[in-house]
Design a protein around this motif. Structure first.
Motif, PDB file in Angstrom:
ATOM      1  N   ASN A  77       0.649  -5.211 -13.069  1.00 41.35           N
ATOM      2  CA  ASN A  77       0.398  -4.021 -11.658  1.00 41.35           C
ATOM      3  C   ASN A  77       1.781  -4.264 -10.957  1.00 41.35           C
ATOM      4  N   PHE A  78       2.797  -3.075 -10.285  1.00 47.37           N
ATOM      5  CA  PHE A  78       3.436  -2.805  -9.395  1.00 47.37           C
ATOM      6  C   PHE A  78       2.917  -2.495  -8.354  1.00 47.37           C
ATOM      7  N   ALA A  79       1.543  -2.947  -7.462  1.00 49.73           N
ATOM      8  CA  ALA A  79       1.313  -2.405  -5.927  1.00 49.73           C
ATOM      9  C   ALA A  79      -0.005  -4.571  -6.140  1.00 49.73           C
ATOM     10  N   TRP A  80       0.830  -5.075  -5.426  1.00 52.93           N
ATOM     11  CA  TRP A  80      -0.817  -6.382  -4.972  1.00 52.93           C
ATOM     12  C   TRP A  80      -1.350  -5.935  -4.016  1.00 52.93           C
ATOM     13  N   VAL A  81      -2.759  -4.776  -4.107  1.00 51.47           N
ATOM     14  CA  VAL A  81      -3.503  -4.146  -3.761  1.00 51.47           C
ATOM     15  C   VAL A  81      -5.032  -4.949  -3.278  1.00 51.47           C
ATOM     16  N   ASN A  82      -5.300  -5.622  -2.227  1.00 47.49           N
ATOM     17  CA  ASN A  82      -6.751  -6.349  -2.771  1.00 47.49           C
ATOM     18  C   ASN A  82      -7.581  -6.195  -1.691  1.00 47.49           C
ATOM     19  N   GLY A  83      -8.627  -5.388  -1.525  1.00 45.72           N
ATOM     20  CA  GLY A  83     -10.151  -5.397  -0.171  1.00 45.72           C
ATOM     21  C   GLY A  83     -11.047  -5.006  -0.572  1.00 45.72           C
ATOM     22  N   LYS A  84     -11.735  -4.928   0.669  1.00 44.74           N
ATOM     23  CA  LYS A  84     -13.257  -3.944   0.457  1.00 44.74           C
ATOM     24  C   LYS A  84     -13.367  -2.876   0.491  1.00 44.74           C
ATOM     25  N   ILE A  85     -14.316  -1.934  -0.766  1.00 47.44           N
ATOM     26  CA  ILE A  85     -13.816  -0.498  -0.660  1.00 47.44           C
ATOM     27  C   ILE A  85     -15.638  -0.120   0.233  1.00 47.44           C
ATOM     28  N   PRO A  86     -15.960   0.106   1.118  1.00 42.93           N
ATOM     29  CA  PRO A  86     -14.800   1.172   1.703  1.00 42.93           C
ATOM     30  C   PRO A  86     -13.730   0.742   2.946  1.00 42.93           C
ATOM     31  N   LYS A  87     -14.681  -0.302   3.358  1.00 48.34           N
ATOM     32  CA  LYS A  87     -13.915  -1.296   4.771  1.00 48.34           C
ATOM     33  C   LYS A  87     -12.371  -1.707   4.347  1.00 48.34           C
ATOM     34  N   GLN A  88     -11.181  -1.736   3.983  1.00 50.89           N
ATOM     35  CA  GLN A  88     -10.156  -1.719   3.671  1.00 50.89           C
ATOM     36  C   GLN A  88      -9.174  -0.482   2.760  1.00 50.89           C
ATOM     37  N   LYS A  89     -10.225   0.289   2.762  1.00 48.93           N
ATOM     38  CA  LYS A  89      -9.494   1.140   1.929  1.00 48.93           C
ATOM     39  C   LYS A  89      -8.364   2.016   2.458  1.00 48.93           C
ATOM     40  N   GLN A  90      -8.258   2.448   4.105  1.00 46.07           N
ATOM     41  CA  GLN A  90      -7.533   3.322   4.346  1.00 46.07           C
ATOM     42  C   GLN A  90      -6.418   1.799   4.373  1.00 46.07           C
ATOM     43  N   GLU A  91      -6.154   0.852   4.803  1.00 46.51           N
ATOM     44  CA  GLU A  91      -4.951  -0.028   4.767  1.00 46.51           C
ATOM     45  C   GLU A  91      -4.490   0.013   2.927  1.00 46.51           C
ATOM     46  N   ILE A  92      -5.043  -0.532   1.822  1.00 43.01           N
ATOM     47  CA  ILE A  92      -5.155  -0.503   0.930  1.00 43.01           C
ATOM     48  C   ILE A  92      -3.952   1.248   0.100  1.00 43.01           C
ATOM     49  N   LEU A  93      -4.111   2.323   1.059  1.00 41.41           N
ATOM     50  CA  LEU A  93      -3.515   3.678   0.842  1.00 41.41           C
ATOM     51  C   LEU A  93      -2.320   3.628   1.598  1.00 41.41           C
ATOM     52  N   GLU A  94      -2.326   2.685   2.850  1.00 39.76           N
ATOM     53  CA  GLU A  94      -1.302   2.503   3.557  1.00 39.76           C
ATOM     54  C   GLU A  94       0.090   1.564   3.051  1.00 39.76           C
ATOM     55  N   ILE A  95      -0.620   0.688   2.196  1.00 41.63           N
ATOM     56  CA  ILE A  95      -0.031  -0.133   1.494  1.00 41.63           C
ATOM     57  C   ILE A  95       1.066   0.419   0.162  1.00 41.63           C
ATOM     58  N   LEU A  96       0.635   1.041  -0.651  1.00 41.11           N
ATOM     59  CA  LEU A  96       0.360   2.260  -1.661  1.00 41.11           C
ATOM     60  C   LEU A  96       1.821   3.463  -0.979  1.00 41.11           C
ATOM     61  N   GLU A  97       1.191   3.762   0.307  1.00 42.79           N
ATOM     62  CA  GLU A  97       2.681   5.389   0.731  1.00 42.79           C
ATOM     63  C   GLU A  97       3.713   4.279   1.024  1.00 42.79           C
ATOM     64  N   LYS A  98       3.624   3.427   1.567  1.00 43.23           N
ATOM     65  CA  LYS A  98       5.234   1.929   1.786  1.00 43.23           C
ATOM     66  C   LYS A  98       5.533   2.452   0.357  1.00 43.23           C
ATOM     67  N   LEU A  99       5.072   1.454  -0.720  1.00 43.42           N
ATOM     68  CA  LEU A  99       5.660   1.467  -2.306  1.00 43.42           C
ATOM     69  C   LEU A  99       6.129   2.251  -2.291  1.00 43.42           C
ATOM     70  N   LEU A 100       5.558   3.885  -2.398  1.00 40.18           N
ATOM     71  CA  LEU A 100       6.259   5.014  -2.887  1.00 40.18           C
ATOM     72  C   LEU A 100       7.009   5.057  -2.148  1.00 40.18           C
ATOM     73  N   SER A 101       7.764   4.786  -1.007  1.00 38.96           N
ATOM     74  CA  SER A 101       9.345   4.623  -0.132  1.00 38.96           C
ATOM     75  C   SER A 101      10.353   4.394  -0.733  1.00 38.96           C
ATOM     76  N   VAL A 102       9.823   2.898  -1.428  1.00 38.30           N
ATOM     77  CA  VAL A 102      11.198   1.460  -2.036  1.00 38.30           C
ATOM     78  C   VAL A 102      11.567   2.621  -3.541  1.00 38.30           C
ATOM     79  N   PRO A 103      12.809   2.554  -3.660  1.00 41.52           N
ATOM     80  CA  PRO A 103      13.229   3.561  -4.889  1.00 41.52           C
ATOM     81  C   PRO A 103      12.610   2.395  -6.316  1.00 41.52           C
ATOM     82  N   GLU A 104      12.428   3.438  -7.390  1.00 43.20           N
ATOM     83  CA  GLU A 104      11.736   3.350  -8.370  1.00 43.20           C
ATOM     84  C   GLU A 104      12.458   2.276  -9.210  1.00 43.20           C
ATOM     85  N   ASP A 105      14.068   2.248 -10.108  1.00 42.15           N
ATOM     86  CA  ASP A 105      14.571   1.074  -9.657  1.00 42.15           C
ATOM     87  C   ASP A 105      14.685  -0.384  -9.143  1.00 42.15           C
ATOM     88  N   ARG A 106      13.705  -0.437  -7.920  1.00 40.64           N
ATOM     89  CA  ARG A 106      13.393  -1.470  -7.377  1.00 40.64           C
ATOM     90  C   ARG A 106      12.127  -2.358  -7.864  1.00 40.64           C
TER      91      ARG A 106
END
Length: 290
Positions: free
Chosen positions: A252-281
């Motif tokens: 996996n490219f993202a290490w996202v773990n949590g309870k759905i739905p309780k931590q869903k927003q936190e997980i989405l925010e992590i994914l948004e941050k990762l999408l801002s990282v240059p792809e070649d990283r």
């Protein structure tokens, strides 16, 4: 213990005693999987399995707390045989807290609710099941051997018996062509029967498999790291749960773990941050690590 071939187990079973109950996989047609491709499926005798349990008791002592029974789709065993093994394992290891097997929807549907209730009473705690996708077209292409409606029906049956269900989703298995359908339909199916655990894996081409050949010939388009993250975001955004979402695999490219739905927003925010990282990283995952 006597092991045949390469023994595969989920990462979550890393601390479990491994006792082979079956050899290979009875389906063995999934186009992406190379785990048992050269292995002829067979069910080991109850006496051989019991002998291995006794050997394990002599070697490890009685304080083993978890057992996983490989290989692929051990749930196919006759209910009487499997319950006998489960009860015997408890005799050998009185401190057992968990016993688990692999079980695809194709083989879960061969058992009735009363069978699963018997297995639960015998000590079966959890079934690991490779759903891979909720999109029927993707399921057809990768030759999983079941439909999304069958997955829902069997998931509800297992859950109704009180057995934990751990479902595996393959990010990118629909390729670029069906990334949207794969994410949306997988979320729909998971929401319909709410397994206890949803575990993410990212598809990596495995040499010697039909899908690897399609990839090599340009017929299957592998997702880039950002595309895989976008698919993961779409999947998570549409999950309702309740269940635990886990990203417990090196692919996996993202290490996202949590309870759905309780931590869903936190997980989405992590994914948004990762999408801002240059792809070649992002590192490319080698199939040898699978």
């Amino acid at each position: 213990m006597r092991y045949e071939g390469t023994v595969y187990r989920p990462p979550s079973e890393a601390e479990s005693l491994l006792i082979q109950a079956t050899i290979g996989c009875p389906h063995n047609k999934c186009t992406f999987c190379g785990m048992y491709r050269e292995t002829k499926f067979r069910i080991r005798s109850v006496s051989d399995i019991k002998e291995d349990l006794r050997t394990a008791r002599k070697y490890h002592g009685e304080k083993v707390q978890s057992i996983f029974f490989p290989d692929g789709n051990t749930i196919l065993m006759k209910t009487d045989q499997l319950t006998e093994i489960l009860y015997y394992a408890q005799e050998m290891f009185p401190f057992l807290k968990r016993m688990t097997v692999y079980g695809s929807a194709k083989y879960l549907k061969l058992k009735k609710l009363k069978d699963f209730r018997r297995l639960k009473e015998s000590g079966l705690t959890r079934i690991h099941s490779g759903m891979e996708s909720g999109d029927d077209e993707v399921l057809r292409r990768i030759e999983k051997g079941f439909t999304s409606s069958e997955m829902i029906e069997e998931g509800l049956k297992v859950r109704g018996a009180g057995i934990e269900l751990s479902e595996y989703i393959l990010i990118g298995i629909g390729g670029r062509e069906r990334t949207y359908e794969h994410a949306i339909e997988s979320a729909r199916v998971l929401n319909a029967f709410t397994p206890d655990f949803v575990r993410l894996r990212t598809y990596v081409p495995w040499k010697g498999t039909p899908l690897y050949e399609d990839y090599q010939q340009g017929h299957f388009h592998l997702l880039s790291p950002h595309e895989a993250l976008e698919e993961t975001y779409l999947l998570v955004a549409n999950l309702k749960g309740p269940f635990d979402l886990l990203s417990d695999h090196v692919s996996n490219f993202a290490w996202v773990n949590g309870k759905i739905p309780k931590q869903k927003q936190e997980i989405l925010e992590i994914l948004e941050k990762l999408l801002s990282v240059p792809e070649d990283r992002f590192r490319q995952v080698d199939s040898r690590l699978l």
